[in-house]
Every structure is written in C-alpha cells, then in structure tokens.
Design a protein around this motif. Structure first.
Motif, mmCIF file in Angstrom:
data_model
loop_
_atom_site.group_PDB
_atom_site.id
_atom_site.type_symbol
_atom_site.label_atom_id
_atom_site.label_comp_id
_atom_site.label_asym_id
_atom_site.label_seq_id
_atom_site.Cartn_x
_atom_site.Cartn_y
_atom_site.Cartn_z
ATOM 1 N N LEU A 629 0.570 -1.280 -0.112
ATOM 2 C CA LEU A 629 0.014 0.106 0.059
ATOM 3 C C LEU A 629 0.813 1.455 -0.180
ATOM 4 C CD1 LEU A 629 -3.001 -0.768 2.293
ATOM 5 C CD2 LEU A 629 -3.279 -0.099 -0.038
ATOM 6 N N GLU A 630 0.568 2.391 -1.031
ATOM 7 C CA GLU A 630 1.259 3.339 -0.999
ATOM 8 C C GLU A 630 0.118 4.586 -0.703
ATOM 9 O OE1 GLU A 630 3.286 3.800 -4.863
ATOM 10 O OE2 GLU A 630 4.347 1.878 -4.447
ATOM 11 N N GLY A 631 -1.132 4.413 -1.308
ATOM 12 C CA GLY A 631 -1.983 5.602 -0.980
ATOM 13 C C GLY A 631 -2.874 5.013 -0.252
ATOM 14 N N ILE A 632 -3.766 5.771 0.900
ATOM 15 C CA ILE A 632 -4.881 5.309 1.676
ATOM 16 C C ILE A 632 -5.450 6.631 1.971
ATOM 17 C CG2 ILE A 632 -5.511 4.375 3.849
ATOM 18 C CD1 ILE A 632 -2.754 2.807 4.127
ATOM 19 N N ASN A 633 -6.861 6.405 1.598
ATOM 20 C CA ASN A 633 -7.695 7.485 1.917
ATOM 21 C C ASN A 633 -8.976 6.995 2.591
ATOM 22 O OD1 ASN A 633 -9.769 9.582 2.032
ATOM 23 N ND2 ASN A 633 -9.300 10.191 -0.171
ATOM 24 N N LEU A 634 -9.104 7.089 3.889
ATOM 25 C CA LEU A 634 -10.287 6.752 4.707
ATOM 26 C C LEU A 634 -10.787 7.857 5.300
ATOM 27 C CD1 LEU A 634 -8.416 3.915 6.693
ATOM 28 C CD2 LEU A 634 -9.484 3.611 4.629
ATOM 29 N N SER A 635 -10.833 8.923 4.651
ATOM 30 C CA SER A 635 -11.425 10.196 5.333
ATOM 31 C C SER A 635 -13.038 10.112 5.397
ATOM 32 C CB SER A 635 -11.147 11.402 4.636
ATOM 33 O OG SER A 635 -11.366 11.397 3.261
ATOM 34 N N HIS A 636 -13.390 10.833 6.355
ATOM 35 C CA HIS A 636 -15.063 10.913 6.422
ATOM 36 C C HIS A 636 -15.632 9.552 6.715
ATOM 37 C CE1 HIS A 636 -14.987 15.206 5.085
ATOM 38 N NE2 HIS A 636 -13.543 14.948 4.327
ATOM 39 N N ASN A 637 -15.130 8.956 7.760
ATOM 40 C CA ASN A 637 -15.712 7.838 8.333
ATOM 41 C C ASN A 637 -15.973 8.005 9.800
ATOM 42 O OD1 ASN A 637 -16.317 5.272 6.217
ATOM 43 N ND2 ASN A 637 -14.411 6.485 5.518
ATOM 44 N N LYS A 638 -15.912 6.770 10.462
ATOM 45 C CA LYS A 638 -16.153 6.748 11.835
ATOM 46 C C LYS A 638 -15.182 5.972 12.492
ATOM 47 C CE LYS A 638 -21.291 7.341 11.379
ATOM 48 N NZ LYS A 638 -22.563 6.872 11.691
ATOM 49 N N PHE A 639 -14.132 5.612 11.974
ATOM 50 C CA PHE A 639 -12.860 5.138 12.615
ATOM 51 C C PHE A 639 -12.600 5.371 13.757
ATOM 52 C CE2 PHE A 639 -12.164 4.023 7.944
ATOM 53 C CZ PHE A 639 -12.180 2.589 8.093
ATOM 54 N N THR A 640 -12.150 4.333 14.429
ATOM 55 C CA THR A 640 -11.597 4.665 15.946
ATOM 56 C C THR A 640 -10.338 3.916 16.289
ATOM 57 O OG1 THR A 640 -12.602 2.624 16.730
ATOM 58 C CG2 THR A 640 -14.212 4.716 16.837
ATOM 59 N N SER A 652 5.553 1.486 2.927
ATOM 60 C CA SER A 652 5.638 2.223 1.777
ATOM 61 C C SER A 652 4.886 3.268 1.506
ATOM 62 C CB SER A 652 5.654 1.340 0.547
ATOM 63 O OG SER A 652 4.464 0.574 0.549
ATOM 64 N N ILE A 653 4.013 3.367 2.524
ATOM 65 C CA ILE A 653 3.047 4.327 2.559
ATOM 66 C C ILE A 653 3.508 5.872 2.124
ATOM 67 C CG2 ILE A 653 1.064 5.942 3.679
ATOM 68 C CD1 ILE A 653 0.323 3.128 3.075
ATOM 69 N N LYS A 654 2.894 6.344 0.923
ATOM 70 C CA LYS A 654 3.275 7.995 0.619
ATOM 71 C C LYS A 654 2.258 8.964 0.872
ATOM 72 C CE LYS A 654 6.727 6.309 -3.073
ATOM 73 N NZ LYS A 654 6.381 4.854 -2.948
ATOM 74 N N ASP A 655 1.129 8.465 0.560
ATOM 75 C CA ASP A 655 0.087 9.344 0.932
ATOM 76 C C ASP A 655 -1.077 8.680 1.779
ATOM 77 O OD1 ASP A 655 0.364 11.449 -1.606
ATOM 78 O OD2 ASP A 655 0.675 9.474 -2.264
ATOM 79 N N LEU A 656 -1.450 9.495 2.598
ATOM 80 C CA LEU A 656 -2.381 9.002 3.973
ATOM 81 C C LEU A 656 -3.282 10.152 4.279
ATOM 82 C CD1 LEU A 656 -3.200 6.981 5.788
ATOM 83 C CD2 LEU A 656 -1.425 7.785 7.232
ATOM 84 N N ASP A 657 -4.791 9.875 4.054
ATOM 85 C CA ASP A 657 -5.809 10.677 4.545
ATOM 86 C C ASP A 657 -6.791 10.092 5.220
ATOM 87 O OD1 ASP A 657 -7.709 12.688 4.685
ATOM 88 O OD2 ASP A 657 -7.678 12.990 2.320
ATOM 89 N N LEU A 658 -6.629 10.573 6.607
ATOM 90 C CA LEU A 658 -7.255 9.933 7.837
ATOM 91 C C LEU A 658 -8.549 10.937 8.363
ATOM 92 C CD1 LEU A 658 -4.723 7.741 9.807
ATOM 93 C CD2 LEU A 658 -6.451 6.948 7.776
#
Length: 977
Positions: A629-640, A652-658
């Motif tokens: 995984l290099e890019g993760i977008n989990l924005s606008h959820n209810k993650f805890t 290897s993450i380069k782009d992360l949106d939480l």
C-alpha cells in the motif's frame, strides 16, 4: 610428343574434376565449421521470451519470432534463419537477429566476435540485460551496417567503435543508458568517412560540447544522407554547414532543447527533404526567414519551440510539404488560410497554440489531407463544410476548443478511423454516420452538449468509444454489446433509463477499460447461475449509478487492477467477488454506505479509497498485513482507535488521508516517506512529530482541528516541496521565530495556522520568503489542480489535495485546490504589532485573513499591490462600530432593514493609513460580497467566484474580464488616501 599431349589432357581433366567436386561440396556445405560452432555456442547464451519481447517491444516490432530456434547442429548454418553466407567463400557475412526475442548478455568472450567476416550485423529489438557494449565489436573490421537499436545496452560507448572505418550505417538508438564521450565521438567521425546513416536517438550525448559551434565543426562526410539525434541532449549550434550538406536528405534533432538553431542565411542548393527540429531553440521565437529556401522539404516538424505571433506566410514557399507540424507553440491569430496552397499536405498539426476565430472554409484545396490536428486552441463557431468533404481524411482531432453547433448529417469520409472532438460546445444529436462508419476505430465526442438518444452503433471496427458528459438520454444502447473489438468504453449520462445487465459486458472479450455512470438501474447479479469472466478487463469504473445485486455477483476478473465503485449506494460488507481479485492494485469504494471491509486479502493492493462511508472499525491494526500500500484514503468515516504504528514502521505509504474520523492518541515519531498527510478533524494530541522533517518529498501536511499542544514547527522550514501547511484549530502556542535564513518554505502556497494561541509579532521572515506566493499563474491557462501521483506506472493515480478555508467568515471545503490558489490565514491568535509591508510582495495571494488578533498601526499601502486578492479580512465585528446600518455576513448582526448611519468624522482617519471612509467603503464591498456569497451558497449554490475556480472553461473566459475589473475597482477604493 603425343605422350606429352596425353599427359596435359589428363591433368586438365583432373583439375576440372577437382574443381567440380570442390564447388559441389561448397554448394551443399557452404558454412565453415568454426563459424557454425561459434553460432551454436552464441545461441546457448540466451533464452527466448516471446511474451517479454511483445510487452516491451510490441509497438516497434509487432512480429517477434525466435529465429535461433531454427539453428540445429549438423545442418548447414547458411540455411539458418537470419544467417547470410558469402556465395563463394562460405563465410558468414550477415547476421540478422532483430525481433528475435533474445534475453541474455553479450560478454567480451562471446563467440559472436569470432565471426570476423561479418559485413552486416542487426541485433535490434532484443533485451541484453543492460550489459556493457563490448569493445570487441571493433573486431568486425569489414562491417558496413551495424544496428544495435532497442537492445538495452549500458555504459560508455567504447572508443574502439571508431575502428569500424567501413561503416556506412550506424544505429545505436533507444539505448538510453549508452553514453558517448566527446573523444570517442570525434574519432568515429574522423575514421568512418563512408558513413551515410547515423541514428543515435535517445543515447546520452550530453558530454559533447564543442563550443562555440559544435555541430558546424564536425567533419561530416559529404556522403551523409541521414542524421538522427532525437533526445540525445547534445548541445551547441545548428548552422547552415549541416543543412547545406549536398546529400543530406533527413535531419532529426527532436528533443534537443539545448541545440540553438542559427541559420539566418541558406545560400545553398540543398537536398534536405525530412527536417525535425521540434523542441529546439530558435532566436527571437520566430521561424527563420531562411527556411523559405528549403524548397525540397516534404516533412517539417517545428513543434514545441515556443514560436509566437502569427504563423508566417514563408511556409507557403514549401510546395512539396506532405507533413507540417507546428503544434505546442504560442502562435496567435487566425487559422492561416495560405496553408491551403500546400496541396500535397497529408498531415497538418496546429494543436496546443492560441489560434482563434472561425476555421476558414478552405479544405477543398487540401484534397490529400489524411490527418488534421487542431486541438487545444480557441477556435470558435462551426466547423467548415469543406472539412467534411475530404474523402482521404483518416484522423480529425479538434478537441478543447469552442466549436459549436450540430455536426452535419452527411459526410464524404471514406477512410475516417479517428474522430476526436471532446471538450467543445457541439450540440444536437449525434449523427448516424458517426456511429456507422466502417473504418472508424477511435471515437471521442465526450464533454459536449449532444442530446437525445443514441442510434444503433454499427461501426464494428470501433476500439475506443467515449461519449461521456453530454446530455444523452433514453435506454442504454444495447448495440454496444456487439462491438467485439472494443478495448475502451466510456459512457456516462444523468438520464440513462431501463435496466443495464452488467454481465453482458463479458461478451466484449477485448475490453480493457470500462467506465459507466448515471444508470438508473445497473444490475450486476446475473439471472442465471453462470459465472461470467471478463478476461482482459484491467480497469472498471462504475460511478453514480443505482447498482443492484452487487453482493450476489459472481464475476471473475483475472487481470483487473483498477476498481472504482464511486457513489453507488452500496451497503454493508464488501462482497467476496472483490475479495478474490488477486491482481487488484487500486480499489475505490468512496461515497457509499459500506460498513466493513471484513478480513480483506490485501495482496498487491497499492491504493485504497474508502472515504465517505460508514466504517467504524478500530483502525489500530487495520493495515498491518498490507505490504504494498502506497496511498490510503479513509477520510470522512467513523474509524476509531490510535494511529496504526505499522503504517510508519518500514511502510511504503506515501499518501495518507485519515481526516474527519474519531482517531485519538499521540502520533508516532517515525515518519519517513510521506508525500501527503491529512489528519484534519480528529482528536490527536501531544507534540507534533519531528520526524516529519525527514519526509523530504512532503507536499501536503494538514494537521488541523486536533488537540496538538506544541510550539510552531520551525523544523519544517527546509522542506523544499511543501505546498500546503495547515495547523489550524489546535493548542499551538508561543512566538514564531523570525529566522534570518533565505530558504524558508519556498514552495508554500497554503499557510493556515489560525485558531491557535500564537503570540508576538507576525512571522515577517517566513512571509518574506514565501517565494511561490510571489509567482502569479497565467490566468489564461486552463484550470489545473494541486495533485500528486499515487504511483508511477502506465495508469497514473492522482491524489487531489483538499482543505477547509475560512474566507470572509465562511468556512468553505475545497475538495480540489486550484494551482496558484495562495492563502494565508493567521486569524484568531494573539499576534500583535504592525502588519509588515512584505505582504504586498505576495502577488499570487487570493485570500489574506489577519482578523481576531491584537494588531495595531497603519494598514500597509503595499496591500494595494495584491491585484489577485479576492478576500481580505483584517478586523472583527467591533471594527464596524459607528456603522450601525451594516449587517449580514461577515457580521453577526442580521439584516432587519436598519437605516444607515453617518460615517465617523475625518478626525478618526489619522489612525489608519487608508482613512475611515475608504475602509468603510471597502468593507461595504466586503459586506456585499459576504451577503452575496452567503446568498449564492445557500440559495443558488453556485457563487460566481467559485465558478471561476471550479467552473467550466467557457464560464471562466466569460467572467475573467468582469472579475479583473471588479478586483481593480475594489483595490482602487482601498488604497485611496
């Protein structure tokens, strides 16, 4: 005497018999055993990989074949495929293994170099593992033709290459790791005086710099016919010395940006027919007048040279031209009608200039025209009727102009294979001929205003079809399912009716890219228990449709690597058929109601977008088995949960949106490779992680609206690529040091530290060094957005930066940030002292907010220089005291028809550089803008200035003049003394 005569006769007969026997042997066994053994041993050094060669070289070598497989011990090597022998001596004099699917190395001890009688050697389009080009090639002293193109050789070209003095043709092209040294190059040109053809495209000649005139100083042979140095980075001057070589027929210098073309005069008779000087340098950005003397030219490519002004009429002298390319320049004015005098033209390219007006009706004089490229200009009104009468036209590109009106009902096209008219104002219905031409392979009518139903599509040769973003309606065209040659299909509409049975797309076995949106009912589930296979599908995008049966679908996608199911009202868990995609690299299920990924087998997944869903999982160990995984977008959820430690430990993450979740805790301090990090709107606390300064490629950092408690992160200042820094809404405190260094945030265009507890004077040293905010982007250019590549591959994934900005007390969410959209927000802190003059140098600023601080002194006159500024907020509500009639946004006072009051007396004007009257006028304008903005946002939902940033090209152009005039008037009012 008779005895002597008899003896002579017997000797003659013996000699005759010996010669007959010898030549009989030669005719059946021409090949020498040593050379046969050398070839067989050479064969053992390679493997034959057909699929590998087709993947890398399919475009340049459509027919690959392992020629060496015909070579067998005990057979005559002169009969082997690719081998040529001398008819008398039997020596191997020719070896052609081009497109031979060879994979391996050619080492200095290779038995290939035992074939010392070779005259022609062609090893082109094989893969030699980046091995060095051996100096042993110099042993082929009889060589006249050498072709080692597309072989992946590496390193320096050996100087011994100059020993090949009999060379007539040398092709080392497309070995981008091969490098010439100046001495080797000069020596080769001095010794190989018989050279007629030199092809060195994409080799490295950057070290060759014979100043001041390197090209003119070369001792070229008068026999030179072809010189091709595309993309070699060779430097110097191209002068008439080269263009006037008596036998030169073909000259290619494309991509040699550091070659300067200096040919003010051409007083010679030249045989030059093919001239490619694209992406070179010309003095004065004009086509030299001397080019009118190149009357033998049939091919002329001057694209990408920055030429401006009108296209010069001198080109009308080149009456033999069949190919003319002037694209990617800055030519202005109208379409040059004199080009219609070039009756032999087959190809005409004018794309990516600034040509305007209506295209004249002059194509009846260009009856040989086969390809016309006019895209990315400002052409207007209808396409001329004579264009549709060209019987030889095979390719028409006129995209991204302002062409309007309907297409004609009838055309004379007999061989049209490529029609691209995307991004115009075309309307009416799509004519029947556009969907029925038998030769049509590529059709793109997207981003227009076509309406009505799609008639039956009978262009069965179609491979690419894009009708997206029109006003089409009616039933989804079922004739699509009979276009068995389709590889790319893009169809979208807001008004598709009826049920679309997705399994039917499996009939299109060549389909690789499928994009469908706007279906009122897209049924994935099959009515039978049959499992459908989409054999070649690589990218599937189903957007904004009413998908049904997604959890019961049982399709198979053995090669799918990109899946996007955006905004389809998907519910609950991700189904098993997605879990089983081993080849998947990109997965987007954003804007749905997915509640759980369950135990997803990540495999090769490189990008995951689950934003805007209802997922409430604990994120702490969510990705710990995700290797790629290099890019993760989990924005606008209810993650805890807390921040997953595994995302930064060797990840290897380069782009992360939480952003906009319910994450908490302290961030780890082991960040390394990030390009974007957005944690806005969570509950993280503690200190800002200092390891972020190690992320040298960091572009977007948004830690806003959390509970961080720290001082300002001065240690981020040397991140040279950082464009967005948002720290708003935390518990940051203290003074911001005015560091005396010059390289502080050089690329920053978004700087938001509002709603904190910063104190002291405004950070003048930072503001002075915001270099990117001093660069005003060209307002005439098409709108682009700040974006990053998720990974580098054939299908680039782009990440769009997003943020929330407060403009005139209104919080606006930008899902995409336009390039050049510069913002500074220092509001709601405890800054004190005067506003520094240096703000006036940030001429790219669109919004400046210094309100709700403790600032004093004059408003700097330099703010009047900010002619791009669209929002200026310096004060809070109490700045309107004495103006009881003012109400509405940005004030908290609601409007109830309160009568307007008098302005304060002129005695108060001494407190401010502008005086109260112009300030009040300015803020009256601000009030009007605020009220207008609020009204537009909540009523019309399309405020004009947002249209400027996010609207279509036509709206931008119409509003640009009004916006500039309004801006000028506002600032004239603000700077009046």
């Amino acid at each position: 005497m008779g005895y002597l005569m008899l003896l002579v006769v017997r000797m003659v007969v013996c000699v005759y018999m010996f010669m007959m026997f010898h030549f009989a042997c030669l005719s059946s066994h021409l090949c020498h055993s040593q050379e046969s053994s050398a070839l067989l041993h050479f064969k053992t050094q390679f493997i034959f990989n057909t699929s590998f060669s087709e993947y890398y070289y399919g475009d340049v070598c459509p027919h690959v074949y392992p020629k060496m497989r015909t070579w067998e011990n005990g057979t005559d090597c002169c009969s082997w495929m690719g081998v040529t022998c001398h008819s008398v001596s039997g020596h191997v004099i020719g070896l052609d293994l081009s497109c031979g699917v060879l994979v391996g190395n050619i080492n200095p001890n290779s038995t290939l170099f035992h074939l010392t009688h070779l005259q022609t050697l062609n090893l082109a389009i094989n893969f030699f593992n980046h091995s060095p080009l051996s100096s042993q090639f110099s042993r082929f002293v009889s060589l006249t033709h050498l072709n080692l193109s597309h072989c992946q050789f590496n390193g320096e070209i050996p100087p011994q290459i100059s020993h090949l003095s009999k060379l007539q043709s040398l092709d080392l092209s497309w070995n981008d790791d091969l490098m010439w040294k100046e001495t080797s190059w000069k020596r080769m040109l001095q010794n190989a005086t018989a050279l007629r053809e030199i092809v060195l495209d994409d080799t490295d000649m950057s070290s060759i710099s014979l100043t001041p005139n390197p090209l003119s100083n070369w001792s070229f042979s008068f026999s030179l016919v072809t010189l091709s140095l595309l993309g070699t980075e060779i430097r110097g001057y191209l002068t008439s010395h080269i263009l006037c070589l008596p036998n030169l027929y073909e000259l290619k210098l494309y991509g040699s940006e550091i070659i300067q073309v200096h040919v003010p005069k051409l007083n010679c008779s030249t045989s030059l027919s093919f001239l490619d000087l694209s992406s070179c340098q010309f003095p004065g950005s004009q086509i030299p007048d001397s080019f009118s003397n190149l009357t033998q030219l049939t091919f002329l490519d001057l694209s990408g040279n920055g030429f401006n002004g009108s296209i010069p009429s001198l080109l009308s002298n080149l009456q033999h031209l069949t190919h003319l390319d002037l694209s990617v320049n800055a030519f202005t004015g109208s379409f040059p009608s004199f080009l219609s005098n070039l009756h032999h033209l087959v190809y005409l390219g004018l794309s990516r200039n600034t040509l305007s007006g209506q295209i004249p009706n002059v194509f009846d004089r260009l009856t040989n025209l086969q390809s016309l490229r006019l895209s990315y200009n400002n052409f207007q009104r209808k396409l001329p009727s004579s264009l549709f009468a060209l019987t030889q036209l095979s390719s028409l590109h006129c995209s991204y102009n302002e062409i309007e009106g309907p297409l004609p009902d009838k055309v004379a096209f007999l061989n049209l294979s490529d029609l691209t008219l995307t991004g115009n104002l075309l309307n009416g219905t799509i004519p029947e001929w556009a969907l029925s031409l038998k030769s049509l392979r590529y059709l793109d009518l997207s981003n227009n205003r076509f309406r009505g139903h799609i008639t039956e599509i009978t262009s069965y040769s179609l491979e690419y079809l894009d009708l997206c973003n029109n006003e089409l309606q009616g039933n989804f065209p079922e004739s699509i399912f009979h276009l068995f040659n389709l590889t790319v299909l893009f169809l979208s509409s807001d008004n598709w009716s009826g049920i679309v049975h997705f399994p039917l797309f499996s009939k299109l076995q060549n389909l690789e890219y499928l994009y469908i949106s706007g279906c009122s009912s897209l049924l994935l589930k099959s009515e039978t228990s049959v499992s459908y296979t989409f054999s070649n599908l690589r990218e599937l995008r189903l957007l904004s449709s009413n998908i049904t049966g997604w959890s019961e679908f049982s399709g198979k996608f053995p090669n799918l690597d990109y899946l996007e199911l955006y905004n389809n009202s998907l519910q609950e868990k991700v189904p098993e058929w997605i879990h089983g995609m081993d080849s998947l690299r990109y997965l987007s299920l954003s804007h749905n109601n997915v509640t759980s990924m369950d135990h997803f087998p990540w495999y090769r997944l490189e990008h995951l977008d689950l934003s805007f869903n209802s997922m409430a999982d604990d994120i702490s160990s969510f990705f710990c088995n995700a290797t790629f995984l290099e890019g993760i977008n989990l924005s606008h959820n209810k993650f805890t949960g807390i921040f997953p430690q595994c995302l930064v430990n060797g990840s290897s993450i380069k782009d992360l949106d939480l952003q906009m979740n319910k994450l908490h805790g302290i961030l780890p301090d082991t960040f390394q490779h990030l390009i974007t990090l957005n944690l806005n709107g969570n509950q993280f606390e503690g200190l800002l992680p200092k390891s972020l300064f190690k992320c040298s490629r960091l572009v977007d950092l948004n830690l806003g609206n959390n509970q961080f408690e720290d001082t300002f992160p001065n240690w981020l200042q040397n991140l040279s690529k950082l464009e967005i820094l948002v720290l708003r809404g935390n518990k940051l405190y203290g003074q911001i040091a005015n560091l005396e260094t010059e390289n502080i945030f050089p690329s920053l265009i978004i700087f938001d530290i509002s709603c904190n507890n910063f104190s002291g004077s405004l950070p003048k040293a930072y503001i002075r060094n915001f270099r990117a905010m001093k660069i005003v982007h060209d307002v005439q250019s098409r709108l682009s957005y700040i974006e990053r590549d998720w990974f580098n591959s054939y299908d680039t994934i782009e990440y769009d930066s997003s943020m929330v900005a407060t403009i005139k007390s209104v919080s606006l969410t930008f899902t995409k940030i336009p390039n050049g959209f510069a913002i500074i927000d220092l509001s709601e802190n405890n800054f004190e002292g005067e506003i520094p003059d240096v703000f006036g140098k940030l001429q790219a600023l669109k919004s400046l907010n210094l309100s709700h601080n403790n600032l004093i002194g004059h408003i700097p006159h330099s703010l009047g220089n900010l002619t791009n500024l669209e929002s200026l907020d310096l004060f809070s509500n109490d700045s309107y005291e004495g103006n009881m009639g003012l109400c509405g946004l940005p004030l908290s006072i609601q409007c109830n028809n309160v009568p307007l009051q008098q302005y304060p007396s002129s005695e108060a004007e001494d407190k401010f550089g502008f005086g109260w009257k112009p300030v009040a006028i300015g803020y009256a304008c601000g009030m009007v803008l605020g009220i207008g903005l609020g009204f537009c946002v909540f009523s019309i939902r399309k405020p004009q200035w947002l249209v400027v940033f996010f609207g279509d090209k036509r709206t931008k152009r119409r509003s640009r003049g009004n916006r500039r005039r309004a801006r000028t008037t506002l600032f004239q009012l603000l700077v009046v003394m």
